[in-house]
Design an enzyme around this catalytic site. Structure first.
Site, mmCIF file in Angstrom:
data_model
loop_
_atom_site.group_PDB
_atom_site.id
_atom_site.type_symbol
_atom_site.label_atom_id
_atom_site.label_comp_id
_atom_site.label_asym_id
_atom_site.label_seq_id
_atom_site.Cartn_x
_atom_site.Cartn_y
_atom_site.Cartn_z
ATOM 1 N N ARG A 1 -0.249 4.795 2.935
ATOM 2 C CA ARG A 1 -0.272 4.533 4.371
ATOM 3 C C ARG A 1 0.022 5.732 5.274
ATOM 4 O O ARG A 1 -0.065 5.622 6.496
ATOM 5 C CB ARG A 1 0.710 3.396 4.708
ATOM 6 N N CYS B 1 0.813 -1.206 0.000
ATOM 7 C CA CYS B 1 0.000 0.000 0.000
ATOM 8 C C CYS B 1 0.852 1.266 0.000
ATOM 9 O O CYS B 1 1.669 1.482 0.907
ATOM 10 C CB CYS B 1 -0.920 0.037 1.216
ATOM 11 N N TRP C 1 -9.315 6.096 -0.788
ATOM 12 C CA TRP C 1 -9.726 6.757 -2.024
ATOM 13 C C TRP C 1 -8.820 6.265 -3.140
ATOM 14 O O TRP C 1 -7.856 5.538 -2.906
ATOM 15 C CB TRP C 1 -9.663 8.291 -1.880
HETATM 16 C C1 HEM Z 1 -6.498 6.464 1.827
HETATM 17 C C2 HEM Z 1 -6.110 6.283 0.577
HETATM 18 C C3 HEM Z 1 -5.421 5.044 0.054
HETATM 19 C C4 HEM Z 1 -4.772 4.996 -1.144
HETATM 20 C C5 HEM Z 1 -4.592 6.151 -2.140
HETATM 21 C C6 HEM Z 1 -4.277 3.650 -1.307
HETATM 22 C C7 HEM Z 1 -3.597 3.215 -2.454
HETATM 23 C C8 HEM Z 1 -3.323 1.893 -2.723
HETATM 24 C C9 HEM Z 1 -2.914 1.389 -4.015
HETATM 25 C C10 HEM Z 1 -2.746 2.229 -5.280
HETATM 26 C C11 HEM Z 1 -2.716 0.058 -3.891
HETATM 27 C C12 HEM Z 1 -2.268 -0.914 -4.997
HETATM 28 C C13 HEM Z 1 -3.562 -1.441 -5.642
HETATM 29 C C14 HEM Z 1 -3.295 -2.146 -6.969
HETATM 30 O O1 HEM Z 1 -2.167 -2.019 -7.485
HETATM 31 O O2 HEM Z 1 -4.241 -2.780 -7.468
HETATM 32 C C15 HEM Z 1 -2.993 -0.292 -2.505
HETATM 33 C C16 HEM Z 1 -2.879 -1.563 -1.998
HETATM 34 C C17 HEM Z 1 -3.326 -1.919 -0.721
HETATM 35 N N1 HEM Z 1 -3.882 -1.066 0.222
HETATM 36 FE FE1 HEM Z 1 -3.995 0.948 0.116
HETATM 37 N N2 HEM Z 1 -4.587 2.896 -0.212
HETATM 38 C C18 HEM Z 1 -5.312 3.704 0.643
HETATM 39 C C19 HEM Z 1 -5.902 3.304 1.832
HETATM 40 C C20 HEM Z 1 -5.880 1.998 2.328
HETATM 41 C C21 HEM Z 1 -6.616 1.563 3.512
HETATM 42 C C22 HEM Z 1 -7.548 2.442 4.344
HETATM 43 C C23 HEM Z 1 -6.305 0.246 3.694
HETATM 44 C C24 HEM Z 1 -6.756 -0.715 4.762
HETATM 45 C C25 HEM Z 1 -7.266 -0.320 5.934
HETATM 46 C C26 HEM Z 1 -5.388 -0.142 2.619
HETATM 47 C C27 HEM Z 1 -4.840 -1.410 2.464
HETATM 48 C C28 HEM Z 1 -4.213 -1.847 1.310
HETATM 49 C C29 HEM Z 1 -3.835 -3.236 1.072
HETATM 50 C C30 HEM Z 1 -4.021 -4.413 2.046
HETATM 51 C C31 HEM Z 1 -3.276 -3.285 -0.216
HETATM 52 C C32 HEM Z 1 -2.723 -4.542 -0.958
HETATM 53 C C33 HEM Z 1 -3.901 -5.300 -1.558
HETATM 54 C C34 HEM Z 1 -3.501 -6.655 -2.150
HETATM 55 O O3 HEM Z 1 -2.476 -7.217 -1.670
HETATM 56 O O4 HEM Z 1 -4.220 -7.139 -3.071
HETATM 57 N N3 HEM Z 1 -5.136 0.942 1.814
HETATM 58 N N4 HEM Z 1 -3.355 0.845 -1.812
HETATM 59 N N1 LIG Z 2 -7.200 2.791 -3.628
HETATM 60 C C1 LIG Z 2 -7.304 1.490 -3.319
HETATM 61 N N2 LIG Z 2 -6.804 0.594 -4.157
HETATM 62 C C2 LIG Z 2 -6.652 -0.749 -3.944
HETATM 63 C C3 LIG Z 2 -6.173 -1.257 -2.737
HETATM 64 C C4 LIG Z 2 -6.020 -2.638 -2.577
HETATM 65 C C5 LIG Z 2 -6.316 -3.515 -3.638
HETATM 66 C C6 LIG Z 2 -6.799 -2.972 -4.822
HETATM 67 C C7 LIG Z 2 -7.173 -3.881 -5.942
HETATM 68 O O1 LIG Z 2 -6.273 -4.946 -6.018
HETATM 69 C C8 LIG Z 2 -6.629 -5.825 -7.062
HETATM 70 C C9 LIG Z 2 -5.855 -7.086 -6.933
HETATM 71 C C10 LIG Z 2 -4.534 -6.773 -7.597
HETATM 72 N N3 LIG Z 2 -4.740 -5.532 -8.341
HETATM 73 C C11 LIG Z 2 -6.178 -5.244 -8.369
HETATM 74 C C12 LIG Z 2 -6.956 -1.631 -5.000
HETATM 75 C C13 LIG Z 2 -7.945 1.066 -2.073
HETATM 76 C C14 LIG Z 2 -8.892 0.100 -1.865
HETATM 77 C C15 LIG Z 2 -9.255 -0.009 -0.499
HETATM 78 C C16 LIG Z 2 -8.596 0.862 0.302
HETATM 79 S S1 LIG Z 2 -7.571 1.813 -0.611
#
Ligand code: HEM
Ligand SMILES: N/C(=N/c1cccc(CO[C@@H]2CCNC2)c1)c1cccs1
Length: 365
Positions: A69, A66, A240
């Site tokens: 964070r 993420c 978001w």
């Molecule tokens: C507040 C704005 C946030 C932004 C802009 C953000 C952005 C992102 C992005 C761009 C990714 C990669 C997604 C992808 O490549 O498909 C990601 C992954 C992730 N985010 Fe964040 N995030 C945010 C908040 C959060 C919150 C609130 C949580 C949990 C409480 C969180 C937990 C995670 C997790 C667990 C992943 C990895 C998901 C996976 O392994 O499939 N994020 N985030």
């Molecule tokens: N902006 C975000 N983006 C993502 C965060 C975690 C996972 C994903 C989607 O992951 C899918 C599985 C691998 N790529 C697409 C998107 C958030 C979702 C929930 C909190 S922040």
């Protein structure tokens, strides 16, 4: 007494972490004794509301993939652990979307439903995200809508979902909540729970006529939240969007909406050879359109440059707090313009910490 189903070492490590970061809680010994007694009697233990809130925020802080964070302390935690009924869980997910969407000023929220307990299976959300667009396979093998959700769309239809009379590329799918010992619940999302943004371009007026749109709130609903040895299989969380997720992946991937070739032609580019970098030029304009449209609509969104800089600030703050910040370079680095974002130019600590979020058992089903 019951055989412990909880990992005692992980439970103890979590309670110690909670007390070390919140000295106002006093000595941890009393809480440890209470936990051990409860595990001896029931095989598991129940988190206090404070432990649940701290655990969910630290699970976000530990999410190595993420980039967002920096604001981990601001996560709003909804303690819904007494809810196990699939219909009630689905209805609370609708509330979650209304609370998170907040008229466009998107708030990071997590809803934590019942944990897995001995003899009491937990509910699970089938959808990968609370809001997903249908994918319809045509007789010619082509797909109308989001190809990623073809299977989910078929599952919804099997459960009795009726697509709209005129099927379109952005039909919002119903929520499906399952529990192994109960009938699944399927709930349509009411329109006012699904904030959406129509996509236009600041200089290309014809783009708005394509009818492109995307939903404001990304809410992951199929990951398992693990805190102190206890698993919460249904704990949907939202933040978001970063614009590239929509503009460089959802709209651009060949196995999603695959829009680059069409947009390239509409922009009058020479699409005969990749060497003209026509794909790269379309990608930039498509991402500018997404950022412009969300901003115009008053919906929170971040760009990949700003978010990269914020993430490195977060890494510095964590190290100043004496903590390593685990990060997975392959996910942290944005899917376009990687070398001109600040996160590209360094390595990261790749350890896996708990509490954390893990792939759910419906992952890739
Ligand atoms: C507040 C704005 C946030 C932004 C802009 C953000 C952005 C992102 C992005 C761009 C990714 C990669 C997604 C992808 O490549 O498909 C990601 C992954 C992730 N985010 Fe964040 N995030 C945010 C908040 C959060 C919150 C609130 C949580 C949990 C409480 C969180 C937990 C995670 C997790 C667990 C992943 C990895 C998901 C996976 O392994 O499939 N994020 N985030
Ligand atoms: N902006 C975000 N983006 C993502 C965060 C975690 C996972 C994903 C989607 O992951 C899918 C599985 C691998 N790529 C697409 C998107 C958030 C979702 C929930 C909190 S922040």
């Amino acid at each position: 007494s019951a055989a412990p189903t909880v990992d005692l070492a992980e439970a103890e490590e979590f309670l110690r972490l909670h007390h070390s970061e919140h000295p106002e809680l006093g000595p941890v010994e009393y809480r440890l004794a209470e936990m051990h007694a409860e595990v001896a009697a029931t095989g598991t233990y129940r988190h206090t509301p404070d432990e649940l809130t701290f655990g969910a925020r630290v699970a976000w802080r530990n999410s190595a993939r993420c980039i967002g964070r920096l604001y981990w302390r601001s996560l709003k935690v909804r303690d819904l652990r007494d809810l196990r009924d699939p219909k009630e869980v689905a209805d609370e997910c609708v509330e979650h979307l209304e609370l998170a969407g907040n008229g466009g000023k998107v708030r990071p929220v997590i809803s934590v439903f019942a944990p897995d307990e001995p003899g009491r299976p937990a509910p699970r959300i089938r959808n990968e995200q609370l809001i997903r667009y249908a994918g319809y396979v045509g007789s010619d093998g082509g797909v109308l809508g989001d190809r990623r959700n073809v299977e989910l769309t078929a599952a919804a239809i099997d459960l009795g979902w009726r697509p709209p009379a005129r099927r379109g590329p952005f039909d919002v799918l119903p929520l499906i909540v399952e529990r192994e010992d109960a009938e699944p619940a399927m709930v349509e999302l009411p329109p006012d729970a699904v904030l959406e943004v129509p996509i236009g371009h600041p200089e290309l007026p014809w783009l708005a006529d394509l009818g492109l749109r995307w939903h404001a709130v990304p809410a992951i609903s199929n990951m398992r939240l693990r805190i102190g040895g206890i698993d919460y299989p249904a704990a949907p969380f939202n933040g978001w969007y970063m614009g590239t997720e929509i503009g460089a992946r959802n709209f651009a991937d060949v196995d999603r909406y695959d829009l680059l070739p069409y947009l390239g032609r509409r922009m009058g580019l020479d699409t005969s050879s990749v060497r003209t970098l026509w794909k790269d030029r379309v990608l930039v304009e498509l991402n500018r359109a997404v950022l412009h449209s969300f901003t115009q609509a008053g919906v929170t969104i971040t760009d990949h440059h700003t978010e990269s800089d914020r993430f490195l600030t977060h890494v510095e703050k964590e190290e100043a707090a004496g903590r390593s910040c685990p990060a997975d370079w392959t996910w942290i680095v944005p899917p376009m313009s990687s070398g001109i974002t600040s996160v590209f130019h360094r390595y990261y600590d790749k350890r896996e910490l708990v509490p954390n979020f893990f792939p759910g058992d419906t992952e890739g089903v």
